[in-house]
Design a protein around this motif. Sequence first.
Motif, PDB file in Angstrom:
ATOM      1  N   TRP A 108      -4.470  -0.237   7.438  1.00  0.00           N
ATOM      2  CA  TRP A 108      -3.886   0.848   8.229  1.00  0.00           C
ATOM      3  C   TRP A 108      -4.878   1.992   8.420  1.00  0.00           C
ATOM      4  N   THR A 109      -5.744   2.221   7.438  1.00  0.00           N
ATOM      5  CA  THR A 109      -6.780   3.248   7.605  1.00  0.00           C
ATOM      6  C   THR A 109      -7.748   2.858   8.713  1.00  0.00           C
TER       7      THR A 109
ATOM      8  N   LEU B  44      -7.760   3.940  16.507  1.00  0.00           N
ATOM      9  CA  LEU B  44      -6.884   4.667  17.434  1.00  0.00           C
ATOM     10  C   LEU B  44      -7.369   6.097  17.660  1.00  0.00           C
ATOM     11  N   ALA B  45      -7.874   6.735  16.592  1.00  0.00           N
ATOM     12  CA  ALA B  45      -8.391   8.094  16.745  1.00  0.00           C
ATOM     13  C   ALA B  45      -9.612   8.123  17.658  1.00  0.00           C
ATOM     14  N   ALA B  46     -10.491   7.118  17.507  1.00  0.00           N
ATOM     15  CA  ALA B  46     -11.673   7.047  18.367  1.00  0.00           C
ATOM     16  C   ALA B  46     -11.277   6.829  19.826  1.00  0.00           C
ATOM     17  N   LEU B  47     -10.324   5.931  20.072  1.00  0.00           N
ATOM     18  CA  LEU B  47      -9.866   5.686  21.443  1.00  0.00           C
ATOM     19  C   LEU B  47      -9.205   6.929  22.034  1.00  0.00           C
ATOM     20  N   ALA B  48      -8.444   7.649  21.207  1.00  0.00           N
ATOM     21  CA  ALA B  48      -7.815   8.874  21.695  1.00  0.00           C
ATOM     22  C   ALA B  48      -8.862   9.916  22.067  1.00  0.00           C
ATOM     23  N   GLY B  49      -9.921  10.006  21.284  1.00  0.00           N
ATOM     24  CA  GLY B  49     -10.990  10.942  21.602  1.00  0.00           C
ATOM     25  C   GLY B  49     -11.695  10.606  22.894  1.00  0.00           C
ATOM     26  N   ILE B  50     -11.984   9.313  23.094  1.00  0.00           N
ATOM     27  CA  ILE B  50     -12.638   8.880  24.327  1.00  0.00           C
ATOM     28  C   ILE B  50     -11.736   9.140  25.535  1.00  0.00           C
TER      29      ILE B  50
ATOM     30  N   GLY C  39       0.779  -1.225   0.000  1.00  0.00           N
ATOM     31  CA  GLY C  39       0.000   0.000   0.000  1.00  0.00           C
ATOM     32  C   GLY C  39       0.810   1.272   0.000  1.00  0.00           C
ATOM     33  N   ALA C  40       2.096   1.198   0.323  1.00  0.00           N
ATOM     34  CA  ALA C  40       2.927   2.399   0.334  1.00  0.00           C
ATOM     35  C   ALA C  40       3.005   3.043  -1.044  1.00  0.00           C
ATOM     36  N   ALA C  41       2.826   2.252  -2.087  1.00  0.00           N
ATOM     37  CA  ALA C  41       2.900   2.777  -3.451  1.00  0.00           C
ATOM     38  C   ALA C  41       1.547   2.760  -4.143  1.00  0.00           C
TER      39      ALA C  41
END
Length: 266
Positions: free
Chosen positions: A234-235, A241-247, A182-184
């Motif tokens: 990865w998305t 991770l973004a949801a856990l960080a928000g909580i 996916g990097a490319a």
Amino acid sequence: MRITHILGAAALALGLAAGPAAADSSPSPSASSGSEAPTQAGTSFRTATEIEQGQRATASGSTGDYMYWSFPADTGQRPTVSATVKLPQTHSAETWQIDVYDGLRRRQACQYGAATRTAEQGSGSVELACVLRTVRSWSEPWADDPLPGTYYVRLTVLGLGSSDLGQPVSTEVRVDSKDIGGAAAVDGSLAEPLVPGIAVKSASEDDGSKSAVLSSIKPDDGWSSGWWTDRWVWTAIGGVLAALAGIGGYALTRGSGRPSQVPPGY
């Protein structure tokens, strides 16, 4: 998609083109032996010997010959083409070169590697290597980016003295790939891989006539659909991770409830 029509038309024109240029001809025959390692090389793009990735092909020829092989490369792969030429005992300085072309017969530049090397007088062999750019699933019509499909390898000698012309040589060619993933990855994909006969086959399917014979080589797990890459994984991980960080941030900033110094009536 406009890009698919343009590339398809170009592939059709190349597939119906006249025979190879005079510089592509040589006396060596061409053959491919299925799953066994090929022992002969082709003499032009049309007669290029098909090899699989990871397979070592050998061929005998003469200095001055053009030798051709073809191999499949799919989206996300970074092919490395290596060749070894074993030279006769007596010879003058010779410069050997490998060139790699894509399904539209556009010469592809090497990211790195010694694609051209000079064998000094009396040396026993010369080794060549070419690491291509990562194969993309889609490209603009004006770009020369490597696209999924058949790739051609041409091995020949440059600046050969007349005294060395026609001397016997033996060659070994191998193609390996590194999966970049996916990097490319890019958005979009071709309708079909760029392989010999694909444009003729598409046209024949529309009018119901017999389809053309396609190149028989392809990746072991088939051609990539173009939409799935590990970027999806990865998305999804990033979203979790973004949801856990928000909580966690909310839990840390909201406090323990009503402040103790505030009177009950408020």
